[in-house]
Design an enzyme around this catalytic site. Structure first.
Site, PDB file in Angstrom:
ATOM      1  CE  LYS A 244      52.483 -18.276 -34.462  1.00  0.00           C
ATOM      2  NZ  LYS A 244      52.302 -18.324 -32.971  1.00  0.00           N
TER       3      LYS A 244
ATOM      4  CG  HIS B 167      55.274 -14.220 -36.201  1.00  0.00           C
ATOM      5  ND1 HIS B 167      55.637 -14.262 -34.471  1.00  0.00           N
ATOM      6  CD2 HIS B 167      53.903 -13.888 -35.900  1.00  0.00           C
ATOM      7  CE1 HIS B 167      54.721 -13.932 -33.953  1.00  0.00           C
ATOM      8  NE2 HIS B 167      53.643 -13.962 -34.593  1.00  0.00           N
TER       9      HIS B 167
ATOM     10  CE1 TYR C  23      53.061 -14.183 -30.303  1.00  0.00           C
ATOM     11  CE2 TYR C  23      52.469 -16.425 -29.598  1.00  0.00           C
ATOM     12  CZ  TYR C  23      52.593 -15.311 -30.569  1.00  0.00           C
ATOM     13  OH  TYR C  23      51.690 -15.470 -31.498  1.00  0.00           O
TER      14      TYR C  23
ATOM     15  CG  ASP D  31      50.567 -20.747 -31.927  1.00  0.00           C
ATOM     16  OD1 ASP D  31      50.550 -21.252 -33.075  1.00  0.00           O
ATOM     17  OD2 ASP D  31      50.515 -19.533 -31.421  1.00  0.00           O
TER      18      ASP D  31
END
Ligand code: A2P
Length: 315
Positions: A77, A110, A48, A43
Site C-alpha cells: 500500500k 492506503h 507497517y 498483505d
C-alpha cells in the site's frame, strides 16, 4: 474455498497473512512459516515498517525454489505522504526494493487522506495536504500508470467509503479492483459490499479478529471481544473449530478476502485451516445478527476538518 476472480483471469485465494503490527524480529519467521504452511497471499504496507524484513523472507523462500514468486499474491500500500503524482512511483519502487520483488500483485492507496511528503505520522493540521492540494483522482491516475508499466498487476484502494469510491470513479477512467476495509461480523458493511460487487470491486477485510494487538492509543473503552461472542463460540464448538476460524471463514465464505495477522506458528496454521470449515445457513443467520456497525479502527485519528478531512468513512 471460493477464489476472488479478476478481469484478466487472475485469482486470489481469500485467506491471506496480515502483517500490520507484526514486529520486526518476528515478521520474517512468520512470513516464512506462512508460505511453508501453504499461504498464497501476503498483505503488506510501507507504513507497517517491516517490509525490509518481509523482503528477506521472500528472498529466502523464493530462492530455495520450492515456492515460486508467481504462485503467491503479494499486496502492498501507498502511504499517505506519497499521494502527489510524482511521488507515487518512487514510493512503490521503495516498497519493491524493500520486499525484494520486481512486481506486486496488488497495490492500494492506503487511505483517502494526504500528508505532506516529509510527514510519516502527522502531529498537527499543517502536516496534511488538503484534497485540493493533493486530489485523489490525480493520485489514482498515477496508480494506473504503475499498472500500465507492469509494476503492479492490479490496483485498488483502502478505507474508501461508497461515497469516496463514487467520487473517484466519476473523475477517472479506471475502476479500482479492490477496496480493503475493516470487515467482520460486528461490521458487515452490507451496503458497501453490494455497491462494490455491482461495480466489480472486490473487498478485502482487515481486522477480522478485532486486532486486539493494537496500541492502547488506538483502542476505545470497553471494546467488544468477538472471540467471546456467544454465537461465535457456539458455532465454533458445533464445528469443532476455534472462534478465530469461524470469523475467518465467515469472511471467505462471503466472497471477500481476509487477512488475519499472526506471528505465532500454530495460529498461522489454524487461520489458514479455517478454509476447511463449512458454515451452514443457520450459522450464517446467527452471525448476520451480530452486525452492530462497530469499528475497531475508527479513522478518527485522521479527521482534521480544517484540512478537509472531516468524515473519513462518510457516516
Ligand atoms: P498473534 O500474532 O500472537 O497470533 P487482526 O488480524 O484482527 O488484526 O488480529 C490480530 C490479533 O489476533 C493478534 O493479536 C494475533 O496474535 C491474534 N490472533 C491471530 N490469530 C489468532 C487465532 N487463531 N486465535 C486467537 N488469536 C489470534
Amino acid at each position: 474455498m471460493k477464489t476472488l476472480k479478476f478481469k484478466n483471469g487472475d485469482e486470489l485465494f481469500p485467506i491471506g497473512l496480515g502483517t500490520w503490527k507484526s514486529k520486526p524480529g518476528e515478521v520474517k519467521e512468520a512470513v516464512i512459516n506462512a508460505l511453508e504452511a501453504g499461504y498464497k497471499h501476503i498483505d503488506c504496507a510501507a507504513i507497517y515498517g517491516n517490509e525490509k524484513e518481509i523482503g528477506e523472507a521472500f528472498n529466502e523462500v523464493f530462492s530455495k525454489g520450492d515456492i515460486k514468486r508467481e504462485d503467491v499474491w503479494i499486496t502492498s500500500k501507498l502511504w499517505n505522504n506519497a499521494h502527489l503524482p510524482q511521488d507515487v512511483e518512487p514510493a512503490m519502487k521503495q516498497t519493491l526494493n524493500d520486499l525484494q520483488l520486481d512486481y506486486l500483485d496488488l497495490y492500494l492507496v492506503h487511505w483517502p487522506v494526504a500528508f505532506k511528503p516529509d510527514v510519516k505520522n502527522p502531529e498537527k493540521p499543517a502536516d496534511y495536504l488538503t484534497p485540493q492540494e493533493a486530489p485523489i483522482n490525480e493520485t489514482w491516475n498515477a496508480m494506473t500508470e504503475l499498472k500500465k508499466k507492469g509494476l503492479s498487476k492490479h490496483i485498488g484502494v483502502s478505507n474508501f467509503s461508497k461515497q469516496k469510491l463514487e467520487d473517484l470513479i466519476s473523475k477517472t477512467d479506471e475502476i479500482p479492483e479492490m477496496n480493503q476495509v475493516e470487515l467482520h461480523p460486528l461490521l458487515q458493511q452490507n451496503d458497501l459490499f453490494e455497491y462494490c460487487s455491482n461495480k466489480g470491486i472486490h473487498l478485502t477485510g482487515y481486522s477480522p479478529l478485532g486486532s486486539g494487538d493494537r496500541s492502547d492509543g488506538m483502542k476505545q473503552e470497553n471494546e467488544p471481544n468477538m472471540f467471546e461472542k456467544d454465537a461465535v463460540q457456539k458455532i465454533a464448538s458445533k464445528h469443532n473449530a476455534s472462534p478465530a476460524q469461524v470469523l475467518i471463514n465467515w469472511s471467505a465464505q462471503r466472497g471477500t478476502a481476509v487477512i488475519p495477522k499472526s506471528t505465532n506458528l500454530g495460529r498461522i496454521k489454524e487461520n489458514l485451516e479455517a478454509a476447511r470449515l463449512q458454515l451452514d445457513k443457520e450459522d450464517l443467520k446467527n452471525l448476520a445478527q451480530l452486525d452492530e456497525h462497530y469499528r475497531y479502527v475508527t479513522g478518527k485519528f485522521f479527521e482534521v476538518p480544517e484540512k478537509g478531512y472531516d468524515n473519513i468513512y462518510d457516516e
